[in-house]
Design a protein around this motif. Structure first.
Motif, PDB file in Angstrom:
ATOM      1  N   HIS A  55      -9.524   0.447  -4.214  1.00 11.92           N
ATOM      2  CA  HIS A  55      -8.306   1.221  -3.952  1.00 11.92           C
ATOM      3  C   HIS A  55      -8.608   2.712  -3.899  1.00 11.92           C
ATOM      4  O   HIS A  55      -8.088   3.445  -3.056  1.00 11.92           O
TER       5      HIS A  55
ATOM      6  N   CYS B  67      -3.969   6.077  -0.497  1.00 14.33           N
ATOM      7  CA  CYS B  67      -3.078   4.990  -0.904  1.00 14.33           C
ATOM      8  C   CYS B  67      -2.732   5.179  -2.373  1.00 14.33           C
ATOM      9  O   CYS B  67      -3.601   5.423  -3.199  1.00 14.33           O
TER      10      CYS B  67
ATOM     11  N   HIS C 130       0.865  -1.175   0.000  1.00 14.30           N
ATOM     12  CA  HIS C 130       0.000   0.000   0.000  1.00 14.30           C
ATOM     13  C   HIS C 130       0.905   1.229   0.000  1.00 14.30           C
ATOM     14  O   HIS C 130       2.030   1.182   0.494  1.00 14.30           O
TER      15      HIS C 130
ATOM     16  N   CYS D  33      -4.449  -1.273  -5.137  1.00 13.94           N
ATOM     17  CA  CYS D  33      -4.352  -2.498  -4.353  1.00 13.94           C
ATOM     18  C   CYS D  33      -5.596  -3.363  -4.399  1.00 13.94           C
ATOM     19  O   CYS D  33      -5.554  -4.544  -4.047  1.00 13.94           O
TER      20      CYS D  33
HETATM   21 CU1  CUA Z   1      -4.028   0.373  -0.736  1.00 10.92          CU
HETATM   22 CU2  CUA Z   1      -4.469   1.230  -2.843  1.00 10.92          CU
END
Ligand code: CUA
Ligand code: RUQ
Length: 657
Positions: free
Chosen positions: A619, A611, A575, A615
């Motif tokens: 996200h 972030c 992340h 991910c």
């Molecule tokens: Cu954790 Cu994008």
């Protein structure tokens, strides 16, 4: 006679069809189907980028850029609190360097896949990269050195990484404020022996050899019969200090310095060296605390070769030698003189005999000079123009790059006959054959690293990419297969079979074993703690939220430390962390790792953070807000995740409980 085509190649006018890899045969040889792995990892130095990049061979696919000597905002290298100490030196924090040479660790003269060592030219340092994490694990500064170009070179069992000074300078323990004209008297050269601990790999400057003020260039370890020896090319034996392009090129021959390092080590271990004051940084990154520490060393052991006459010998070598390469048998030492019209190949057994018989030609600054003919195995006649570097295959052949005539020439080490030559585009410096400087070359591919690419790729403004050129050396004739652009200057490279390390790659850091002082091992432990004007945020990251994601009570001017722990325990789920207006970089936090982002709270307002690494499907939702209040405000520290999501309550401004 050199063919005119070669000279044309050098001038950059491309003869028709030259260098077009020939058709489907070549294409099939470099084609690695989607989802399939490459056969070799190819570690390429970044030159003035200061980093090391990793390619797959034969595909030429870029796999990774490893930050080493330069800050890297993409990965937070040099920006996170944990990695800042890695770039510490006796000059303070140094954000950039020039990375030229690489050396894979060896056991019994064969690549063992544990570490790769890298040099920093400008502010002399050596780095050790861990090949399980592909991260820089250690950086050690080298004292009494200026221009750590001649570095790093590894011994057969990785006992030492050896480095030589490019610029001779007054020693750190002597007055430095001297007239430059006093070069001959006050400027000295050094070769440093950096010990490598067998298990941990930890480096230390064991001892240094003090030498006349030449410029040391390149080096290789002996092996087999020449075990325990080291060979360094030296230029500027004229000891010039100005207009070196003329004044350091006067002599017909410079030298290769043969060092009996086992003998030097014996003297060192017997306590014969002199301890000298020095100041140099030693930085280690721990995968347990996920934190680097930097310590300043203050002493180094020096052995003046004048006092130990059986450590070093000079071998005359024409003219301004650059590459100094030892063949896989350990018997032959190749000196490549940048300005020489031939390549001398020296014989280790002859060198030994010459030393035993004292077949010397006087001395150089007190060091015995072995007679050229007495050390010589033979010369490769008319090989090309501007020989730079040589590597070897597993069939007794050598391959040398020629910068001026822009080609790679294949020749037989024993009979010195030229077998084949192939043009490169253009002006190659180093070349690399996997294992090509060890006892065990994997003689399938050769990669030439070209300094000039001119018309080879689509134009990209004044700066063009430099390139790597993949050549098939499995047959008698060399065949150009492909080329691919590189990052920075692809100075040197080393490669190893993927099999050797691919299954040892670390996939996650175990959260249980995380010993970071500010780790948060579960979401329940998240907190925000004020200590005077410092605020520590213990935050977690997991798909797809931060905990906490709402933070209040921060005041303008506070020093805020976001200690973010990635709770994931799955491969390939980093992340990221970034916050609006930060004068820093992002963080990229690996599964199980903790990283710290320092943020001086700016003027009052709301600051989103998010972030940065895609991910999960959500996200884009992985974000949060920080409220910064005025200096004197009495907004208390508060932090939460998923509270007060009732829009009506929120509209009324109900304070967070
Ligand atoms: Cu954790 Cu994008
Ligand atoms: S040296 S191009 Cu920086 Cu390796 Cu020979």
């Amino acid at each position: 006679m050199l063919s005119s085509a070669l000279l044309i190649g050098a001038s950059g006018c491309k003869p028709k069809n030259a260098g077009d890899a020939t058709g489907s045969d070549a294409a099939a040889k470099v084609y690695v189907p989607p989802g399939k792995y490459d056969e070799f990892y190819n570690f390429v130095s970044g030159g003035f980028s200061g980093q090391v990049s990793v390619y797959g061979v034969p595909s030429g696919r870029l796999l990774r850029v490893i930050p080493v000597f330069s800050v890297d905002p993409e990965k937070g290298w040099g920006y996170s609190e944990e990695t800042k100490p890695m770039l510490n030196t006796s000059h303070g924090s140094v954000p950039w360097d020039d990375q030229h040479h690489l050396a894979l660790s060896q056991t019994d003269g064969v690549i063992d896949g544990r570490w790769i060592f890298a040099n920093a030219n400008n502010t002399p340092r050596v780095a050790r990269i861990d090949l399980t994490t592909f991260r820089t694990a250690e950086i050690l500064e080298i004292p009494n050195t200026a221009g750590n170009h001649s570095s790093p070179f590894i011994t057969e069992n990785s006992e030492y990484v050896i480095t030589g000074t490019r610029f001779s300078v007054p020693m750190d323990y002597e007055p430095g404020d001297v007239p430059i004209e006093s070069y001959k008297k006050n400027f000295k050269g050094t070769i440093s022996f950096v010990s490598v601990a067998p298990e941990s790999g930890e480096m230390n400057v064991a001892f240094q050899l003090l030498l006349p003020g030449m410029n040391f260039d390149l080096s290789h370890t002996g092996k087999g019969p020449s075990s325990g020896w080291f060979f360094f090319s030296c230029y500027n034996s004229e000891l010039a200090h100005t207009l070196l392009e003329v004044n350091a090129s006067k002599r017909d021959k410079d030298y290769i310095l043969a060092v009996n390092w086992k003998k030097a080590e014996e003297y060192f271990k017997a306590g014969k060296g002199t301890k000298r004051p020095a100041k140099y940084a030693h930085n280690i990154y721990s995968d347990e605390t996920h934190t680097a520490t930097s310590t300043m060393n203050n002493e180094v052991t020096v052995l003046d070769v004048k006092d130990f006459p059986d450590i070093v010998y000079m071998i005359p070598c024409p003219k301004s030698p650059h590459g100094c390469d030892v063949d896989p048998t350990g018997e032959y030492i190749v000196g490549s003189g940048k300005l020489a019209a031939l390549i001398p190949v020296f014989s280790f057994s002859k060198i030994q005999k010459a030393i035993a018989d004292k077949t010397f030609d006087g001395d150089y600054e007190g060091i015995p000079v072995i007679k050229y003919e007495a050390a010589l195995h033979g010369e490769v006649a008319k090989p090309g123009l501007g020989p730079l570097h040589t590597e070897f295959d597993d069939k007794g052949n050598a391959y040398t790059t020629f910068f001026i005539s822009s080609e790679v020439v294949k020749w037989n080490v024993k009979n010195l006959n030229i077998i084949d030559r192939i043009p490169t585009y253009y002006s190659p410096g180093h070349l690399s054959i996997p294992g090509g400087d060890t006892k065990k070359p994997y003689g399938k591919y050769l990669i030439a690293y070209n300094k000039i690419t001119k018309d080879r790729y689509l134009p990209t403004g004044p700066e063009l990419s430099q390139s790597a050129q993949l050549i098939d050396i499995s047959g008698e004739k060399m065949k150009l297969l492909a080329d691919y652009p590189s990052i920075g200057e692809p100075h040197y490279a080393q490669s190893l079979p993927a099999e050797l390390i691919k299954d040892k790659s670390v996939k996650i850091f175990k959260l249980d074993e995380n010993k970071h002082p500010y780790v948060t091992k579960g979401e329940k432990e998240s907190k925000v703690v004020r200590e005077g004007n410092k605020v520590h945020v213990y935050a977690t990251m997991i798909r797809s939220h931060f905990n906490p994601d709402n933070i209040e009570g921060i005041k303008e001017g506070d020093e805020v430390y976001f200690h973010v722990t990635n709770l994931e325990q799955d491969w390939d789920v980093p992340h990221g962390f970034a916050i609006k207006g930060a004068i820093n970089a992002e963080l990229l936090v690996m599964p199980g790792e903790t990283s710290t982002f320092k943020w001086i709270a700016p003027k009052p307002g709301i600051y989103p953070f998010y972030c940065t690494d895609f991910c999960s499907a959500l996200h884009q939702e992985m974000s949060g807000y920080i409220r910064v209040s005025a200096k004197g405000s009495n907004v208390p520290i508060a932090f939460s995740l998923g509270k007060n999501s009732d829009p009506e309550a929120a509209a009324e401004g109900t304070p967070t409980p």
